[in-house]
Design an enzyme around this catalytic site. Structure first.
Site, mmCIF file in Angstrom:
data_model
loop_
_atom_site.group_PDB
_atom_site.id
_atom_site.type_symbol
_atom_site.label_atom_id
_atom_site.label_comp_id
_atom_site.label_asym_id
_atom_site.label_seq_id
_atom_site.Cartn_x
_atom_site.Cartn_y
_atom_site.Cartn_z
ATOM 1 N N ARG A 15 -1.542 30.658 30.194
ATOM 2 C CA ARG A 15 -2.893 30.354 30.668
ATOM 3 C C ARG A 15 -3.979 31.151 29.951
ATOM 4 O O ARG A 15 -5.163 30.845 30.078
ATOM 5 C CB ARG A 15 -2.976 30.600 32.184
ATOM 6 C CG ARG A 15 -2.385 29.461 33.010
ATOM 7 C CD ARG A 15 -2.580 29.704 34.489
ATOM 8 N NE ARG A 15 -1.577 30.597 35.030
ATOM 9 C CZ ARG A 15 -1.598 31.078 36.267
ATOM 10 N NH1 ARG A 15 -2.593 30.766 37.083
ATOM 11 N NH2 ARG A 15 -0.643 31.889 36.696
ATOM 12 N N LYS A 22 -0.076 38.196 26.387
ATOM 13 C CA LYS A 22 -1.031 38.424 27.466
ATOM 14 C C LYS A 22 -1.339 39.905 27.640
ATOM 15 O O LYS A 22 -2.504 40.293 27.815
ATOM 16 C CB LYS A 22 -0.495 37.847 28.779
ATOM 17 C CG LYS A 22 -1.413 38.103 29.967
ATOM 18 C CD LYS A 22 -0.949 37.410 31.228
ATOM 19 C CE LYS A 22 0.317 37.986 31.766
ATOM 20 N NZ LYS A 22 0.641 37.439 33.110
ATOM 21 N N GLN A 74 13.577 41.759 25.327
ATOM 22 C CA GLN A 74 14.239 40.662 26.037
ATOM 23 C C GLN A 74 14.168 39.446 25.119
ATOM 24 O O GLN A 74 13.175 38.727 25.087
ATOM 25 C CB GLN A 74 13.530 40.389 27.371
ATOM 26 C CG GLN A 74 14.218 39.328 28.228
ATOM 27 C CD GLN A 74 13.370 38.931 29.423
ATOM 28 O OE1 GLN A 74 12.158 39.128 29.432
ATOM 29 N NE2 GLN A 74 13.998 38.348 30.439
ATOM 30 N N THR A 80 12.347 37.638 35.648
ATOM 31 C CA THR A 80 12.106 39.059 35.903
ATOM 32 C C THR A 80 13.386 39.827 36.211
ATOM 33 O O THR A 80 13.511 41.003 35.859
ATOM 34 C CB THR A 80 11.121 39.220 37.061
ATOM 35 O OG1 THR A 80 11.603 38.479 38.205
ATOM 36 C CG2 THR A 80 9.742 38.681 36.686
ATOM 37 N N ASP A 104 0.693 43.297 33.476
ATOM 38 C CA ASP A 104 -0.680 42.779 33.592
ATOM 39 C C ASP A 104 -1.337 43.274 34.874
ATOM 40 O O ASP A 104 -2.162 42.582 35.464
ATOM 41 C CB ASP A 104 -0.680 41.242 33.555
ATOM 42 C CG ASP A 104 0.038 40.627 34.756
ATOM 43 O OD1 ASP A 104 0.735 41.360 35.490
ATOM 44 O OD2 ASP A 104 -0.105 39.407 34.970
ATOM 45 N N SER A 407 -36.900 62.292 -1.289
ATOM 46 C CA SER A 407 -36.572 60.905 -0.960
ATOM 47 C C SER A 407 -35.924 60.198 -2.152
ATOM 48 O O SER A 407 -36.276 60.443 -3.314
ATOM 49 C CB SER A 407 -37.840 60.151 -0.560
ATOM 50 O OG SER A 407 -38.382 60.697 0.620
ATOM 51 N N ALA A 425 -38.080 63.599 -5.749
ATOM 52 C CA ALA A 425 -37.842 62.227 -5.295
ATOM 53 C C ALA A 425 -37.360 61.360 -6.449
ATOM 54 O O ALA A 425 -37.760 61.540 -7.604
ATOM 55 C CB ALA A 425 -39.122 61.650 -4.700
#
Length: 463
Positions: A15, A22, A74, A80, A104, A407, A425
């Site tokens: 989903r 996930k 697995q 489960t 999750d 600069s 500069a």
């Protein structure tokens, strides 16, 4: 007695509509699975075993930095119960409390996991079910308790009578704690005689009861601890819950937020009192903020240390240290171990990388300073750059105390600019500059008077 946490993280999570597992989707600053490993670690788990499957390589790569985590694969996703058996057998778990958590479940607290493990540590109960009472229990399995407080049975939503649906409010969060020895002994008895032909861990409750062992519950005082993520909508909802929980804790400790809904703080971040977090501020990783700071707006800090009384506006920092009394931003980017010492100023559109900015020094605007050791009270003129990379190697620039960099100065590393030195500069400095010296490198300025009007006249004739 050693405690083991088994975290189930092998599922695909269809989903989520994602090419990533996930558990690798982020809530605030970290993937879901790392919220669970963090909670298990803080609960005092002696072993943390993560069962990987879908996207195993991605999950393993992420968890490689969590050196106390063991990954077990697995290869066939058969439910489960099967995942738990794979973990038990591969990791040789034979004793002590074993808590089985879903990968999750990002908002579960360490204290809850510890209580969960303790519920089966005294030998009176072989199993405990994590339960909660959400505002709307529809869709959850309900736990029916016997008169002595042990679990009578779990009634799935589809099997609930109207009376049970109304009165059975204790919901199963889908996590279990077991006596490790009894789990190892009986996990092989879980069957797959169901429509999906999968091995379901909840069947262990009835198996243990049939062997004469009592089961109990551990109730989450805050139901959000038992909420899982199955879609991106739920991910956003739980992110908001985590945000609210963390921000309320911070405000209760003395942190000010103009709009808490627009401040995001990771769970390992610390913020001192009288610090103000302005809108669109994100604090991630191991960031530590001291007292009396103003952070934001539009600021993101990851693994950053900030001292006291600093102002960081529109600043992105990654792996950076700020001491005290510093102003930074807007639109500044600091990374790569940069260290800004007390009283310094980092201005607009400045990037620092792997650089030490000395006390009271200033890099006001439009400059890139990389691989540089800068002394105290240095002034860097706008548009100046340390040219630190030749395409193959990185080289360093050192700037002594009190130097004034004009600069648009290009400092071609490796180069040293001495204390009190001045660069003119628009100079390209390729040689070391002694202390108290002036270095100017420019081509001669050429002028041709009257050129502009003659050029314009010529162009008009050509048109």
């Amino acid at each position: 007695m050693p405690m083991t946490a088994i975290i189930l993280a092998a599922g695909e999570g269809t989903r989520m509509k994602s090419r990533h597992p996930k558990v690798m989707h982020k809530l605030l600053d970290r993937p879901l699975v790392s919220w669970v490993t963090r909670a298990a670690r803080n609960a005092g788990a002696d072993r943390i075993i993560v069962v990987v499957g879908n996207g195993a390589a991605e999950v393993r790569a992420h968890l490689a930095s969590e050196t106390d985590v063991e990954c077990v694969e697995q290869t066939e996703r058969l439910g489960t119960g099967h995942a738990t058996r794979v973990a038990i057998e591969a990791a040789h778990v034979t004793e002590g409390p074993v808590v089985v958590l879903n990968g999750d479940l990002p908002l579960i607290e360490a204290d809850t996991i510890r209580a969960f493990a303790d519920s089966v540590a005294d030998g009176e109960h072989a199993c405990a079910i994590l339960t909660m009472t959400p505002p709307d229990p529809f869709g959850y399995g309900r736990v029916e308790l016997a008169a002595d407080g042990t679990v009578e049975r779990i009634v799935e939503q589809k099997d609930c009578t109207p009376e049970q649906d109304k009165n059975l409010l204790e919901c199963n969060a889908g996590c279990y704690a077991f006596d490790g020895a009894l789990l190892a002994k009986h996990i092989g008895e879980v069957g797959c005689d169901n429509a999906q032909h999968e091995y379901y861990l909840p069947d262990m409750v009835q198996i243990l009861r049939e062997h004469g062992h009592a089961t109990t519950i551990t109730h989450c005082d805050d139901y959000v601890e038992g909420l899982g993520v199955n879609s991106r909508v739920q991910l956003a909802e739980l992110t908001e819950l985590a945000q609210q929980k963390i921000n309320r804790r911070l405000m209760a400790s003395g942190v000010t937020m103009l709009d808490p809904k627009t401040v995001w703080v990771g769970p390992d971040v610390t913020v001192g009192r009288d610090t103000e977090l302005l809108p669109m501020t994100m604090l991630w990783g191991k960031t530590t903020i001291g007292e009396g700071n103003v952070i934001g707006p539009n600021t993101r800090l990851t693994d950053v240390t900030v001292g006291d009384n600093n102002s960081l506006e529109e600043t992105v920092g990654v792996n950076v240290t700020f001491d005290d009394n510093i102003t930074c931003g807007p639109r500044a980017y600091l990374r790569g171990g940069a260290h800004v010492l007390s009283g310094a100023h980092i201005g607009t559109h400045v990037e620092l990388k792997n650089t030490v900015v000395g006390e009271g020094s200033k890099v006001p605007h439009l400059s890139y300073i990389g691989d540089c050791q800068m002394g105290a009270h240095v002034n860097i003129g706008g548009g100046s750059i340390t040219c630190n990379y030749d395409g193959v190697h990185k080289s360093r620039t050192t700037i002594g105390d009190g130097a004034f960099i004009g600069s648009d100065t290009m400092m071609v590393a490796p180069v040293n600019i001495g204390a009190g030195a001045i660069t003119g500069a628009s100079s390209c400095i390729t040689k070391d500059v002694p202390a108290d010296a002036l270095a100017v490198e420019r081509s001669e300025q050429f002028m041709k008077e009257g050129y502009a009007s003659k050029r314009l006249e010529r162009l008009r004739k050509e048109a």
